[in-house]
Write an enzyme that holds these catalytic residues in place. Structure first.
Site, PDB file in Angstrom:
ATOM      1  CB  SER A  25       6.445  -2.651   5.037  1.00 35.02           C
ATOM      2  OG  SER A  25       7.699  -1.992   5.069  1.00 35.02           O
ATOM      3  CE1 TYR A  35       4.634   1.134   8.619  1.00 28.65           C
ATOM      4  CE2 TYR A  35       6.849   0.361   8.100  1.00 28.65           C
ATOM      5  CZ  TYR A  35       5.592   0.775   7.690  1.00 28.65           C
ATOM      6  OH  TYR A  35       5.297   0.829   6.354  1.00 28.65           O
TER       7      TYR A  35
END
Length: 262
Positions: free
Chosen positions: A143, A156
């Site tokens: 990501s 995250y």
């Protein structure tokens, strides 16, 4: 065209879009997610539903993942593409002790399960490559959140940074084997994970369009790709910012919501 594709986190979002894309191209797809009924519903909507293999399991159960991998290899007579896509995201703040288990769950799902997804396939892929097969791909879904740490999303961001670094290590390890490791770093993709965000999401991309672009990069064996490309430019610029400038710019950035009572 890849004919045998194994995808974790296949029941929704990016995983489901990739499953549909590959199935429409004629692939046999191994679908991994926690809920059997959701997998059955997904498979029923794919071309040739009887061709695909369903594996209702939690990716943190490494023994179940290994068993699924063995079944898929046996059913397909090998494997072409393995996509470690399963991932979860939740707002976290280090000062709250109740967020530590959330950190651990995110790392277990996003990082350790990526390793556990790839591991059972490596020997088979190496053997295929020795016979001249140059289509074997191990694909990690990172990501842009892993390129610089985002406030309120420490778990995250850390997990996706780890996926990116891990895949780089694995890519070098397997360089001479003929097995290619591909890292895909999505920006904002229109999925259930991003639909809960209350802040602006620049260059938001529909999931089917993302899947088509990702599959093309995977087929070419691209080592690292940010999709959409505009987010790749933004990510490079952010990486070049000195820490003081980055800290100033993002200190007031909106945070992903924490869940009460977790």
């Amino acid at each position: 065209m890849s004919k045998r594709v194994f995808i974790t986190g296949a029941s929704s979002g990016i995983g489901a879009a990739l499953a549909r894309h590959y199935a429409e191209q004629g692939a046999m797809v191994g679908l991994v997610a926690r809920h059997r009924d959701v997998l059955q519903q997904l498979a029923a909507g794919l071309p040739h539903p009887q061709r695909h293999r369903l594996y209702p399991l939690d990716v943190t159960n490494h023994a179940a993942l290994a068993a699924a991998a063995a079944d898929f290899i046996a059913a397909g007579g090998g494997v072409d593409v393995v996509i470690a896509n399963a991932g979860i995201s939740q707002g976290t703040l280090t000062e709250y002790k109740e967020d530590l288990p959330v950190f651990e769950r995110i790392l277990a799902t996003n990082v350790s399960a990526t390793v556990a997804t790839f591991a059972p396939f490596v020997a088979t892929m190496k053997a295929q490559a020795r016979t001249g097969d140059r289509g074997c791909r191990l694909v990690g879904i990172g990501s842009v959140a892993g390129i610089r740490g985002l406030p309120g999303a420490g778990a995250y961001s850390a997990s996706k940074a780890a996926v990116i670094s891990y895949c780089e290590s694995l890519r070098v390890e397997l360089r001479s084997s003929g097995v290619r490791v591909v890292t895909i770093a999505p920006g904002y993709i229109d999925t259930p994970m991003t639909q809960v965000n209350t802040y602006p999401m620049p260059f938001l991309m529909p999931a089917p369009r993302f899947a088509a672009k990702a599959a093309a990069d995977i087929a070419r064996g691209v080592s690292y790709s940010v999709i959409p490309w505009q987010m790749g430019v933004v990510a490079k610029l952010l990486r070049l910012l000195p820490n003081w400038a980055y800290d100033l710019a993002f200190s007031k950035a909106p945070h992903k919501t924490r869940q009460a009572g977790h």
